[in-house]
Design a protein around this motif. Structure first.
Motif, PDB file in Angstrom:
ATOM      1  N   ARG A   1       6.299   0.067   5.954  1.00 47.74           N
ATOM      2  CA  ARG A   1       5.790   1.179   6.771  1.00 47.74           C
ATOM      3  C   ARG A   1       5.913   0.777   8.226  1.00 47.74           C
ATOM      4  O   ARG A   1       5.790  -0.403   8.552  1.00 47.74           O
ATOM      5  CB  ARG A   1       4.281   1.357   6.522  1.00 47.74           C
ATOM      6  CG  ARG A   1       3.878   2.269   5.437  1.00 47.74           C
ATOM      7  CD  ARG A   1       2.360   2.263   5.252  1.00 47.74           C
ATOM      8  NE  ARG A   1       1.827   0.926   5.007  1.00 47.74           N
ATOM      9  CZ  ARG A   1       1.037   0.270   5.832  1.00 47.74           C
ATOM     10  NH1 ARG A   1       0.644   0.776   6.978  1.00 47.74           N
ATOM     11  NH2 ARG A   1       0.597  -0.935   5.514  1.00 47.74           N
TER      12      ARG A   1
ATOM     13  N   GLY B   1       0.809  -1.222   0.000  1.00 47.74           N
ATOM     14  CA  GLY B   1       0.000   0.000   0.000  1.00 47.74           C
ATOM     15  C   GLY B   1       0.838   1.265   0.000  1.00 47.74           C
ATOM     16  O   GLY B   1       1.987   1.271   0.432  1.00 47.74           O
ATOM     17  N   GLU B   2       0.194   2.323  -0.509  1.00 44.23           N
ATOM     18  CA  GLU B   2       0.871   3.618  -0.541  1.00 44.23           C
ATOM     19  C   GLU B   2       0.263   4.521   0.522  1.00 44.23           C
ATOM     20  O   GLU B   2      -0.758   4.160   1.125  1.00 44.23           O
ATOM     21  CB  GLU B   2       0.697   4.241  -1.926  1.00 44.23           C
ATOM     22  CG  GLU B   2       1.608   3.571  -2.943  1.00 44.23           C
ATOM     23  CD  GLU B   2       1.177   3.800  -4.387  1.00 44.23           C
ATOM     24  OE1 GLU B   2       0.112   4.421  -4.609  1.00 44.23           O
ATOM     25  OE2 GLU B   2       1.905   3.337  -5.273  1.00 44.23           O
ATOM     26  N   ASP B   3       0.880   5.694   0.707  1.00 50.05           N
ATOM     27  CA  ASP B   3       0.296   6.654   1.646  1.00 50.05           C
ATOM     28  C   ASP B   3      -1.128   6.950   1.181  1.00 50.05           C
ATOM     29  O   ASP B   3      -1.353   7.156  -0.016  1.00 50.05           O
ATOM     30  CB  ASP B   3       1.106   7.955   1.659  1.00 50.05           C
ATOM     31  CG  ASP B   3       2.491   7.705   2.235  1.00 50.05           C
ATOM     32  OD1 ASP B   3       2.715   6.615   2.792  1.00 50.05           O
ATOM     33  OD2 ASP B   3       3.357   8.592   2.123  1.00 50.05           O
TER      34      ASP B   3
ATOM     35  N   PHE C   1      -2.922  -4.273  -3.521  1.00 48.49           N
ATOM     36  CA  PHE C   1      -2.129  -3.100  -3.146  1.00 48.49           C
ATOM     37  C   PHE C   1      -0.741  -3.216  -3.757  1.00 48.49           C
ATOM     38  O   PHE C   1      -0.219  -4.334  -3.879  1.00 48.49           O
ATOM     39  CB  PHE C   1      -1.955  -3.027  -1.614  1.00 48.49           C
ATOM     40  CG  PHE C   1      -3.247  -2.822  -0.879  1.00 48.49           C
ATOM     41  CD1 PHE C   1      -3.753  -1.546  -0.688  1.00 48.49           C
ATOM     42  CD2 PHE C   1      -3.953  -3.908  -0.395  1.00 48.49           C
ATOM     43  CE1 PHE C   1      -4.952  -1.353  -0.012  1.00 48.49           C
ATOM     44  CE2 PHE C   1      -5.151  -3.727   0.281  1.00 48.49           C
ATOM     45  CZ  PHE C   1      -5.655  -2.447   0.471  1.00 48.49           C
ATOM     46  N   PRO C   2      -0.144  -2.099  -4.093  1.00 47.02           N
ATOM     47  CA  PRO C   2       1.224  -2.180  -4.606  1.00 47.02           C
ATOM     48  C   PRO C   2       2.189  -2.617  -3.501  1.00 47.02           C
ATOM     49  O   PRO C   2       1.976  -2.290  -2.329  1.00 47.02           O
ATOM     50  CB  PRO C   2       1.524  -0.741  -5.050  1.00 47.02           C
ATOM     51  CG  PRO C   2       0.543   0.118  -4.333  1.00 47.02           C
ATOM     52  CD  PRO C   2      -0.658  -0.719  -4.047  1.00 47.02           C
TER      53      PRO C   2
ATOM     54  N   ARG D   1       5.498  -2.312  -1.538  1.00 47.75           N
ATOM     55  CA  ARG D   1       6.402  -1.188  -1.263  1.00 47.75           C
ATOM     56  C   ARG D   1       7.851  -1.655  -1.361  1.00 47.75           C
ATOM     57  O   ARG D   1       8.124  -2.849  -1.228  1.00 47.75           O
ATOM     58  CB  ARG D   1       6.155  -0.670   0.150  1.00 47.75           C
ATOM     59  CG  ARG D   1       4.740  -0.228   0.425  1.00 47.75           C
ATOM     60  CD  ARG D   1       4.556  -0.008   1.907  1.00 47.75           C
ATOM     61  NE  ARG D   1       5.431   1.038   2.400  1.00 47.75           N
ATOM     62  CZ  ARG D   1       5.099   2.329   2.434  1.00 47.75           C
ATOM     63  NH1 ARG D   1       3.905   2.721   2.042  1.00 47.75           N
ATOM     64  NH2 ARG D   1       5.951   3.226   2.880  1.00 47.75           N
ATOM     65  N   ARG D   2       8.753  -0.686  -1.539  1.00 46.98           N
ATOM     66  CA  ARG D   2      10.170  -1.050  -1.502  1.00 46.98           C
ATOM     67  C   ARG D   2      10.597  -1.275  -0.045  1.00 46.98           C
ATOM     68  O   ARG D   2      11.293  -2.231   0.269  1.00 46.98           O
ATOM     69  CB  ARG D   2      11.001   0.071  -2.150  1.00 46.98           C
ATOM     70  CG  ARG D   2      12.436  -0.309  -2.229  1.00 46.98           C
ATOM     71  CD  ARG D   2      13.365   0.617  -2.925  1.00 46.98           C
ATOM     72  NE  ARG D   2      14.720   0.200  -2.566  1.00 46.98           N
ATOM     73  CZ  ARG D   2      15.342  -0.834  -3.090  1.00 46.98           C
ATOM     74  NH1 ARG D   2      14.782  -1.537  -4.041  1.00 46.98           N
ATOM     75  NH2 ARG D   2      16.546  -1.179  -2.681  1.00 46.98           N
TER      76      ARG D   2
ATOM     77  N   ASP E   1      -3.537   4.744   1.602  1.00 48.50           N
ATOM     78  CA  ASP E   1      -4.232   3.446   1.517  1.00 48.50           C
ATOM     79  C   ASP E   1      -4.597   2.892   2.893  1.00 48.50           C
ATOM     80  O   ASP E   1      -5.137   1.780   2.985  1.00 48.50           O
ATOM     81  CB  ASP E   1      -3.331   2.389   0.826  1.00 48.50           C
ATOM     82  CG  ASP E   1      -3.315   2.546  -0.689  1.00 48.50           C
ATOM     83  OD1 ASP E   1      -4.276   3.128  -1.226  1.00 48.50           O
ATOM     84  OD2 ASP E   1      -2.346   2.068  -1.318  1.00 48.50           O
TER      85      ASP E   1
END
Ligand SMILES: Cc1cc2nc3c(=O)[nH]c(=O)nc-3n(C[C@H](O)[C@H](O)[C@H](O)COP(=O)(O)O)c2cc1C
Length: 339
Positions: free
Chosen positions: A332, A290-292, A325-326, A328-329, A294
């Motif tokens: 979080r 997930g991205e910011d 969801f994508p 992440r590298r 999400d």
């Protein structure tokens, strides 16, 4: 930071998570960490490890990786028999747990509960270091029980003993895992630490590892290791990235999940129990997705995974989250708890 100056990158002991199953598969899928600390073992009065303890401690359970067992006790005689038994099993080092903040442990004066009794702790350490054990001893400690002012006295005690390393999680027992780590408490005593130092706590990304490595590279006894727990559950490729390798791919994460699930099913002889265990990993694993922005959708996906009672529903919920969801590298810091 040049790789040659990076300290050892080690896996924190985490009961129920960094198990024999996890260690073997993590090393296989993502490359072995420099060390894996075993979740704590409490030595019993009868000087013999139980069958359940041997599941983690048997040499064949840890073939091909550097495994360091950990003991949780305040009784020097119990530590001594267990340390000798571990040496007989072929271990070269044993770690003493002075960090566990669980009420059931600290109420008995063990783990970080021992930090309340510096005189007894000193007597305990004198006994075990005078016992001429055939195995090196390291310590994993918090910086105090209820006040940061306690650490100076604790360090004064630790500095008297030839431990192979002191791993510090800079929180108090009363902090549990809340709020920020108290780096300033460690900074203050750094010059009084003659032994090799290990740092542990709240490192999420390779950048975090690098920053803290630089911060403590000037420790008089050297910075021996950076230990990571929860972030490695979120991002099993964290150490690989720190060493210049690739971030985890989605297929790696899913294959790792399937391998863990299968191995726990075999170990527990129950797919349902294995599913419950896998939910504990997914609490952290979802932080690699997930991205910011999400967060709310991720929360829903997490609830769906945790609610599942049937295996096919669980498998579908995991897949839906992982594909919805994508990746992440870097993870979080989704498990942060405010003070
Ligand atoms: C579920 C869980 C189990 C843990 N079990 C142990 C343990 O057996 N021994 C120990 O010294 N610390 C244990 N810890 C603490 C971790 O080793 C580590 O100190 C803590 O998670 C902070 O590091 P991190 O921020 O990298 O996760 C445990 C922590 C968690 C969340």
């Amino acid at each position: 930071m040049p790789l040659s100056t990076l300290p050892e990158l080690t896996v924190a002991p985490m009961e129920g998570l960094t198990t024999v199953v996890y260690r073997r598969l993590h090393a296989q899928f993502f490359g072995a960490a420099d060390r894996y600390y075993l979740p704590f073992v409490t030595p019993t009065r009868e000087p013999k490890f139980t069958d359940r303890q041997m599941r983690e401690l048997a040499p064949q359970a840890n073939e091909g990786i550097c495994a360091i067992p950990q003991l949780l006790t305040r009784n020097a005689d119990d530590f001594i028999w267990a340390a000798k038994a571990l040496a007989d099993l072929g271990y070269k080092e044993v770690n003493l747990n002075l960090g566990c903040p669980a009420g059931t442990v600290t109420a008995k004066g063990k783990g970080s509960g021992f930090l309340q009794y510096p005189t007894e702790l000193h007597a305990f350490l004198s006994r075990i270091f005078e016992a001429d054990l055939p195995i090196a001893v390291s310590l994993k400690t918090r910086v105090g029980y209820r006040s940061p002012d306690e650490f100076e006295n604790l360090v004064d005690i630790y500095a008297r003993f030839p431990m192979t390393r002191l791993i510090v999680h800079p929180r108090l027992k009363t902090d549990l895992y809340r709020g920020d780590v108290r780096l300033e408490v460690l900074d203050k005593v750094l010059s009084s630490l003659p032994m090799p130092l290990g740092y542990n706590g709240d490192l999420i990304t390779p950048g975090d590892i690098e920053k803290v490595s630089l911060r403590y590279s000037g420790a008089p006894g050297g910075l021996a290791e950076i230990m990571v727990g929860r972030a490695l559950m979120a991002d099993p490729a964290l150490f690989r990235k720190s060493k210049g390798g690739n971030a985890a791919s989605l297929s790696e994460i899913l294959s790792f999940h399937e391998a863990l699930f299968e191995a726990y099913t075999t170990l527990f002889e129950s797919q349902k129990n294995a599913m419950m265990r896998m939910k504990e990993y997914w609490f952290f694993q979802l932080c690699l997705f997930g991205e910011d922005g999400d967060e709310a959708r991720l929360q829903k996906a997490a609830s769906k995974i945790f609610r599942c009672k049937q295996i096919p529903d669980f498998e579908a919920a995991v897949r839906e989250a992982a594909e919805g969801f994508p990746l992440r590298r870097d993870a979080r810091y989704g498990w942060r708890k405010p003070l």
